[in-house]
Design a protein around this motif. Structure first.
Motif, PDB file in Angstrom:
ATOM      1  N   TYR A   7      75.213  66.900  44.897  1.00  0.00           N
ATOM      2  CA  TYR A   7      74.595  65.579  44.880  1.00  0.00           C
ATOM      3  C   TYR A   7      73.312  65.627  45.716  1.00  0.00           C
ATOM      4  O   TYR A   7      73.243  66.286  46.749  1.00  0.00           O
ATOM      5  CB  TYR A   7      75.532  64.515  45.460  1.00  0.00           C
ATOM      6  N   ARG A   8      72.335  64.873  45.258  1.00  0.00           N
ATOM      7  CA  ARG A   8      71.082  64.796  46.005  1.00  0.00           C
ATOM      8  C   ARG A   8      71.141  63.631  46.990  1.00  0.00           C
ATOM      9  O   ARG A   8      71.784  62.603  46.717  1.00  0.00           O
ATOM     10  CB  ARG A   8      69.904  64.609  45.055  1.00  0.00           C
ATOM     11  N   PHE A   9      70.467  63.788  48.133  1.00  0.00           N
ATOM     12  CA  PHE A   9      70.379  62.703  49.104  1.00  0.00           C
ATOM     13  C   PHE A   9      68.998  62.713  49.737  1.00  0.00           C
ATOM     14  O   PHE A   9      68.255  63.700  49.672  1.00  0.00           O
ATOM     15  CB  PHE A   9      71.475  62.827  50.170  1.00  0.00           C
ATOM     16  N   TYR A  10      68.645  61.562  50.331  1.00  0.00           N
ATOM     17  CA  TYR A  10      67.326  61.368  50.920  1.00  0.00           C
ATOM     18  C   TYR A  10      67.493  61.045  52.403  1.00  0.00           C
ATOM     19  O   TYR A  10      67.798  59.907  52.765  1.00  0.00           O
ATOM     20  CB  TYR A  10      66.578  60.239  50.214  1.00  0.00           C
ATOM     21  N   PRO A  11      67.304  62.023  53.286  1.00  0.00           N
ATOM     22  CA  PRO A  11      67.490  61.782  54.724  1.00  0.00           C
ATOM     23  C   PRO A  11      66.326  60.994  55.315  1.00  0.00           C
ATOM     24  O   PRO A  11      65.211  60.963  54.767  1.00  0.00           O
ATOM     25  CB  PRO A  11      67.556  63.200  55.300  1.00  0.00           C
ATOM     26  N   THR A  12      66.585  60.367  56.444  1.00  0.00           N
ATOM     27  CA  THR A  12      65.537  59.676  57.178  1.00  0.00           C
ATOM     28  C   THR A  12      64.667  60.700  57.916  1.00  0.00           C
ATOM     29  O   THR A  12      64.973  61.896  57.949  1.00  0.00           O
ATOM     30  CB  THR A  12      66.155  58.695  58.177  1.00  0.00           C
ATOM     31  N   ASN A  13      63.588  60.221  58.502  1.00  0.00           N
ATOM     32  CA  ASN A  13      62.689  61.124  59.221  1.00  0.00           C
ATOM     33  C   ASN A  13      63.388  61.797  60.395  1.00  0.00           C
ATOM     34  O   ASN A  13      63.184  62.989  60.669  1.00  0.00           O
ATOM     35  CB  ASN A  13      61.457  60.353  59.714  1.00  0.00           C
ATOM     36  N   GLN A  14      64.217  61.024  61.106  1.00  0.00           N
ATOM     37  CA  GLN A  14      64.944  61.612  62.229  1.00  0.00           C
ATOM     38  C   GLN A  14      65.956  62.640  61.728  1.00  0.00           C
ATOM     39  O   GLN A  14      66.139  63.700  62.344  1.00  0.00           O
ATOM     40  CB  GLN A  14      65.651  60.505  63.019  1.00  0.00           C
ATOM     41  N   GLN A  15      66.621  62.352  60.621  1.00  0.00           N
ATOM     42  CA  GLN A  15      67.580  63.302  60.057  1.00  0.00           C
ATOM     43  C   GLN A  15      66.878  64.552  59.527  1.00  0.00           C
ATOM     44  O   GLN A  15      67.440  65.657  59.599  1.00  0.00           O
ATOM     45  CB  GLN A  15      68.379  62.636  58.941  1.00  0.00           C
ATOM     46  N   ARG A  16      65.665  64.399  58.995  1.00  0.00           N
ATOM     47  CA  ARG A  16      64.911  65.575  58.562  1.00  0.00           C
ATOM     48  C   ARG A  16      64.627  66.513  59.732  1.00  0.00           C
ATOM     49  O   ARG A  16      64.721  67.740  59.612  1.00  0.00           O
ATOM     50  CB  ARG A  16      63.590  65.145  57.915  1.00  0.00           C
ATOM     51  N   THR A  17      64.301  65.919  60.875  1.00  0.00           N
ATOM     52  CA  THR A  17      64.049  66.737  62.067  1.00  0.00           C
ATOM     53  C   THR A  17      65.324  67.447  62.518  1.00  0.00           C
ATOM     54  O   THR A  17      65.308  68.643  62.856  1.00  0.00           O
ATOM     55  CB  THR A  17      63.508  65.854  63.197  1.00  0.00           C
ATOM     56  N   SER A  18      66.439  66.729  62.509  1.00  0.00           N
ATOM     57  CA  SER A  18      67.707  67.332  62.914  1.00  0.00           C
ATOM     58  C   SER A  18      68.145  68.421  61.927  1.00  0.00           C
ATOM     59  O   SER A  18      68.665  69.472  62.326  1.00  0.00           O
ATOM     60  CB  SER A  18      68.797  66.255  63.011  1.00  0.00           C
ATOM     61  N   LEU A  19      67.924  68.186  60.632  1.00  0.00           N
ATOM     62  CA  LEU A  19      68.279  69.190  59.634  1.00  0.00           C
ATOM     63  C   LEU A  19      67.394  70.422  59.749  1.00  0.00           C
ATOM     64  O   LEU A  19      67.864  71.555  59.584  1.00  0.00           O
ATOM     65  CB  LEU A  19      68.160  68.586  58.227  1.00  0.00           C
TER      66      LEU A  19
END
Length: 401
Positions: A7-19
């Motif tokens: 499944y595709r998902f769209y992380p937030t900016n903070q989650q992008r940094t954590s990922l």
């Protein structure tokens, strides 16, 4: 039996940094463990590697930031390296089927990034998924999970798209005598619903598939995005390495590649579903794709078609729809024999698209004649009695009663 749901998902900016931090730590642990394996005379165990690249490394200043991410993902990275080495050695010894595997390689920052979490690193809360030290993410639920997943892999592809890939256990259905009788009735009813008894398919380049019943399936136009990729690749080669403009060009190339891949996947799924649902027996030719792509003039066009993927989808869906799937020998002269009378006229140049039989004077389209011969060989109805008697020329698979 295990299955994978993505499944595709769209992380937030903070989650992008954590990922990004999680992917970086997983990549560093993999590379550190792989470097130790290459330096050692004897391959260390997973426990020894985890002690060296995780427990002791976190106490040093150069690797103390490994404690900022979920430890489960780092442990799974070491475990995945051990699995990769096991598959490599099994491939060398001949225990693993398929193409020979190479030894594990170091991971790069610009390639596809992934991190795997087991049950202790994630949880499902109705519509959201909690990832350890990342937070709640909202995937696009295109279908429901059949059971509780045993692990989830967070993926970021080269075009900066994020996916969640779940591994679930699918239990085989236990069938009693009454259920078996009902299954037989459903099977006969499903077989009766097929429009055609059999169909032969000749795969090509301009026309992707030519059916023995006269239907054609034109492949999508890949030429325009393919020319765009080649133009961008030339531009990428002239740009300075590790520059921002080079990274933007690389991202444009990755997005164009994904556009071609998504278009091809959609076309192949629709065509294979249509072919399998309408025909009881599907016959394909065993093409030597790896040999055909060695032709430098046609290799790029052949690689864009996805012939092998179409064959794999037809084989899988034949079991689902209770159909029979047949693969005939690649050495069968399907384009050299008249499909009406069996007269053999010999090899033809690729530029010859139509031919008239010298025996029955029937005019044939080259691809349609080959598709009809493929169908006859798969069903064992060749004009040549010697070819008919060689049952080993066709490999059959699928549902049988």
């Amino acid at each position: 039996m295990k299955a994978r749901y993505q499944y595709r998902f769209y992380p937030t900016n903070q989650q992008r940094t954590s990922l990004a931090q999680l992917f970086g730590c997983v990549r560093v642990v993999w590379n550190d463990a792989l470097a130790l394996c290459k330096q050692s005379e004897k391959l260390p165990s997973n426990g020894e590697l985890q002690k060296l690249v995780l427990t002791q490394a976190k106490k040093t200043e150069s690797r103390e930031w490994l404690s900022d991410v979920a430890s489960i993902a780092l442990q799974q990275s070491v475990a995945d390296l051990g699995t990769a080495y096991k598959n490599y050695f099994d491939s060398l010894k001949g225990k693993r089927k398929g193409k020979k595997l190479g030894s594990p390689r170091f991971k790069k920052k610009i390639n596809l990034q992934s991190a795997r979490l087991t049950r202790g690193g994630f949880s499902i809360n109705k519509e959201t998924i909690y990832l350890a030290k990342i937070g709640d993410v909202n995937p696009i639920w295109s279908r429901e999970l059949p059971s509780e997943p045993s692990s989830v892999t967070v993926i970021k592809d080269c075009a900066n798209r994020y996916f969640l890939s779940f591994v679930v256990e699918v239990q085989p259905i236990q069938i009693d005598s009454e259920a078996l009788a009902s299954l037989v009735c459903d099977t006969l009813r499903e077989r009766a619903s097929a429009k055609n008894q059999s169909i032969g398919i000749d795969l090509g380049i301009k026309t992707f598939a030519f059916m023995s019943n006269g239907e054609k399936a034109e492949s999508p136009a890949y030429s325009k995005p393919d020319r765009k990729i080649r133009k961008l690749q030339k531009k990428l080669a002239r740009q300075q390495k590790e520059s921002k403009r080079r990274n933007k060009t690389r991202l444009r190339i990755a997005k164009t590649h994904n556009q071609i891949a998504d278009t091809r996947k959609d076309f192949l799924h629709k065509l294979s579903t249509k072919v399998v649902s309408e025909n009881q027996t599907i016959v394909l030719e065993d093409l030597n794709v790896s040999g055909l792509v060695k032709n430098r003039k046609l290799s790029r066009v052949i690689s864009l078609q996805g012939w092998r993927e179409f064959r794999t989808q037809c084989a899988a869906k034949s079991q689902k729809y209770q159909r029979e799937f047949v693969i005939i020998n690649r050495w069968e002269p399907t384009s050299q024999v008249c499909s009406e009378c069996g007269y053999k006229w010999g090899k033809l140049d690729l530029k010859v698209r139509s031919v008239q039989c010298l025996n029955c004077w029937t005019e044939h389209d080259r691809d349609e004649n080959a598709a009809k011969n493929i169908n006859k060989v798969g069903m064992g109805n060749r004009h040549d009695s010697k070819c008919t008697s060689r049952r080993s020329n066709a490999t059959r698979s699928g549902f049988c009663l």
